[in-house]
Structure formats: C-alpha cells, structure tokens
Scaffold this motif. Structure first.
Motif, PDB file in Angstrom:
ATOM      1  N   ALA A  32     -21.788   8.021 -23.670  1.00  0.00           N
ATOM      2  CA  ALA A  32     -22.262   9.394 -23.872  1.00  0.00           C
ATOM      3  C   ALA A  32     -23.135   9.498 -25.116  1.00  0.00           C
ATOM      4  O   ALA A  32     -24.137  10.231 -25.127  1.00  0.00           O
ATOM      5  CB  ALA A  32     -21.068  10.346 -23.978  1.00  0.00           C
ATOM      6  N   VAL A  52     -19.355  14.101 -28.412  1.00  0.00           N
ATOM      7  CA  VAL A  52     -19.346  13.397 -27.130  1.00  0.00           C
ATOM      8  C   VAL A  52     -17.965  13.530 -26.498  1.00  0.00           C
ATOM      9  O   VAL A  52     -16.957  13.213 -27.106  1.00  0.00           O
ATOM     10  CB  VAL A  52     -19.713  11.900 -27.306  1.00  0.00           C
ATOM     11  CG1 VAL A  52     -21.140  11.759 -27.778  1.00  0.00           C
ATOM     12  CG2 VAL A  52     -18.783  11.186 -28.260  1.00  0.00           C
ATOM     13  N   ASN A  53     -17.921  14.051 -25.293  1.00  0.00           N
ATOM     14  CA  ASN A  53     -16.659  14.212 -24.564  1.00  0.00           C
ATOM     15  C   ASN A  53     -15.608  14.942 -25.393  1.00  0.00           C
ATOM     16  O   ASN A  53     -14.423  14.604 -25.366  1.00  0.00           O
ATOM     17  CB  ASN A  53     -16.132  12.840 -24.120  1.00  0.00           C
ATOM     18  CG  ASN A  53     -17.102  12.114 -23.210  1.00  0.00           C
ATOM     19  OD1 ASN A  53     -17.794  12.722 -22.402  1.00  0.00           O
ATOM     20  ND2 ASN A  53     -17.172  10.795 -23.349  1.00  0.00           N
ATOM     21  N   ASP A 104     -16.557   5.116 -22.538  1.00  0.00           N
ATOM     22  CA  ASP A 104     -17.221   6.324 -22.038  1.00  0.00           C
ATOM     23  C   ASP A 104     -17.839   7.131 -23.179  1.00  0.00           C
ATOM     24  O   ASP A 104     -18.921   7.717 -23.025  1.00  0.00           O
ATOM     25  CB  ASP A 104     -16.228   7.193 -21.261  1.00  0.00           C
ATOM     26  CG  ASP A 104     -15.784   6.551 -19.954  1.00  0.00           C
ATOM     27  OD1 ASP A 104     -16.396   5.558 -19.532  1.00  0.00           O
ATOM     28  OD2 ASP A 104     -14.803   7.055 -19.359  1.00  0.00           O
ATOM     29  N   ASP A 105     -17.156   7.150 -24.336  1.00  0.00           N
ATOM     30  CA  ASP A 105     -17.705   7.861 -25.496  1.00  0.00           C
ATOM     31  C   ASP A 105     -18.981   7.191 -25.992  1.00  0.00           C
ATOM     32  O   ASP A 105     -19.958   7.858 -26.334  1.00  0.00           O
ATOM     33  CB  ASP A 105     -16.673   7.899 -26.628  1.00  0.00           C
ATOM     34  CG  ASP A 105     -15.469   8.788 -26.310  1.00  0.00           C
ATOM     35  OD1 ASP A 105     -15.571   9.631 -25.404  1.00  0.00           O
ATOM     36  OD2 ASP A 105     -14.430   8.613 -26.975  1.00  0.00           O
TER      37      ASP A 105
END
Length: 279
Positions: free
Chosen positions: A103, A31-32, A99-100
């Motif tokens: 995701a 993720v990211n 944000d992780d």
C-alpha cells in the motif's frame, strides 16, 4: 563545574539528536489504517528495506544504509509497532506487513521495487513476493525464515517464557531513540513474541512460485541454520546464496553485532549492490 555543565549539555544534545526524526528523509503515510513511518534516501532504482523483529531502521541497517543510498533510492520502513510507527488494534502478521508495504508503494507511485529484508523483515519480503509479485523486482533475503525447523531445536519453545528483560539492550535503546514511550516498547515486544509463537511454515509450493531473482544471505552461526538458507535458495526458482562468518546480522553490522570494526558489512553491501545491478 564548567566542565560538568558542558557534559550535561552534550548529553542533552545527544538525547535530542537520537530521538529526532530525520528532518529531510523521515515522513509518515496512512496505509490500511496504520500511520507508517518511512524514510527515503538517495537516488536510483527503488530499494525497500525491511528491518528485523524488535528493531528499527537504524538498528538493522544503520551500518550499510549510507553505502546503499549512493546507488539506490532507499525506502526504509518501520513496520507496525516498531520504531516511529505506532501499534494499532489489529493482528500483527507477516502477511499484513507485506500488504502495508504494498500500500505504501502504491501511494509513492512505485510500480516495482527491489526488496531487502532482514530476519522477520526477510519473511515479510517473502510474503511480498507471494502476495504482491507484480511489485517485486529482486529480493535480498538476509537471515530469512520460512519453516520452523530452520532454527536450532528449542528456539520456538523459548517464546513461551520470553520476558521483556531478555531483549538485547541495544534494541531497547534503538527503539526508545525512535519512540521514547516505554509502553510502545512493551507493545512491540508482546506483538513480536505472539507473532513468533504463531508462526506457520510457508509452503514449498509458495516459495517455488516466486519468480523474482533472489540473493539469500545468512551467517554460519546464525539463529537461522545455514542448512535452512541453502534449502531456501534451492527451493526458490532463481536464487543465489552466501553463507558468511558470524552470527545473526553480523554481516550487515546489525546493532548487536559484536565486532564493530568488521569488514564484512562493506563486503556484503558490495555484494548486494552488484546483485541488484546485474541484468
């Protein structure tokens, strides 16, 4: 001699058991750009668990996860530089952690989840509700910090002279059980110290904008002042608050809790489950 051989064998077996990834529940997702470790336990409505700073899934939630998974689909995550999840070359922040997590939920095709965070994980949970409100059903905020004055005087000054030797041995042991590389442990320490030194208040406006129902929990002698937990609950639009006896994470049986026989973790787990089940 035979007895000594048995002891050595048991020690080796224990070492491998402690360092083993949970075979049926542990997995990774990219993720990211981060290779993020997570576990899935149980069935039911999704409940994301976010650990504290310097911690792992086991060191934060080991005492209550077995009870939570009886009624929830627990998605327990180890964030950047913590536990099984390695560090990468990018800033570490509560916003990035949120944000992780968002995701990861997208990869798992989970449209909405309950989010529980402890300590730094609770600040990440707040950022989840601010940055990705569509993903958040309910919040459990355990020892949550959103303003620097929510801690005793001098708390943040301590990070200017913090050394790795000051990390509680229980947290070091837990980290090395997940990742036996001492360089990873050092990286986690540096990242967490830098993040706390750079911590900035979350505005009251952002907190008031959170519409998800929240349960705010902390200890009376917590590093998070009880007044701060009460203020957070009153600033949130839809919140309840519980101030419990004991210190930072004692009420969920966090690995540093001094009383391993305490009934508080069972009480608090029942409180959390009731909150999550309520309409």
């Amino acid at each position: 001699m035979k007895r000594m051989s048995i002891i050595v064998f048991l020690l080796i077996l224990t070492h491998f058991q402690m360092n083993a990834q949970h075979p049926s529940t542990g997995r990774y997702a990219t993720v990211n750009g981060l290779k993020m470790y997570y576990e899935i336990h149980g069935n039911g409505a999704p409940l994301v668990l976010l650990h504290g700073g310097g911690s792992t899934i086991v060191s934060t939630y080991g005492a209550i996860l077995p009870e939570l998974e009886k009624t929830q689909q627990v998605i327990a995550i180890e964030l950047q530089a913590h536990g099984h999840t390695p560090d990468i070359d990018r800033p570490l922040s509560f916003e990035q952690d949120a944000d992780d997590v968002a995701a990861l939920l997208a990869q798992l095709h989970i449209a909405k989840a309950n989010i529980m965070g402890f300590s730094n994980g609770a600040t990440t949970a707040l950022q989840m509700a601010i940055r990705h409100p569509e993903l958040v059903n309910k919040l459990v905020l355990a020892s949550a910090l959103y303003k620097r004055n929510g801690t005793p005087p001098g708390f943040f000054d301590g990070f200017n002279s913090a050394t790795i030797d000051q990390v509680p041995p229980q947290l070091k042991t837990a980290y090395l059980a997940a990742n036996p590389d001492p360089k990873g442990f050092e990286a986690m320490f540096r990242r967490d110290v830098a993040r706390m030194k750079n911590f900035k208040d979350i505005s009251d406006e952002a907190i008031k904008g959170i519409q998800a129902p929240a349960l705010v929990i902390s200890g009376y002698t917590d590093v998070i002042l009880p007044e701060h937990s009460l203020l957070l609950a009153r600033t949130l639009s839809h919140a309840q608050v519980a101030i419990l006896p004991g210190g930072h994470g004692d009420y969920i049986g966090e690995v540093c809790a001094p009383d391993k026989q305490s009934v508080l973790p069972a009480l608090v787990t029942a409180m959390i489950i009731q909150f999550l089940k309520a309409p």
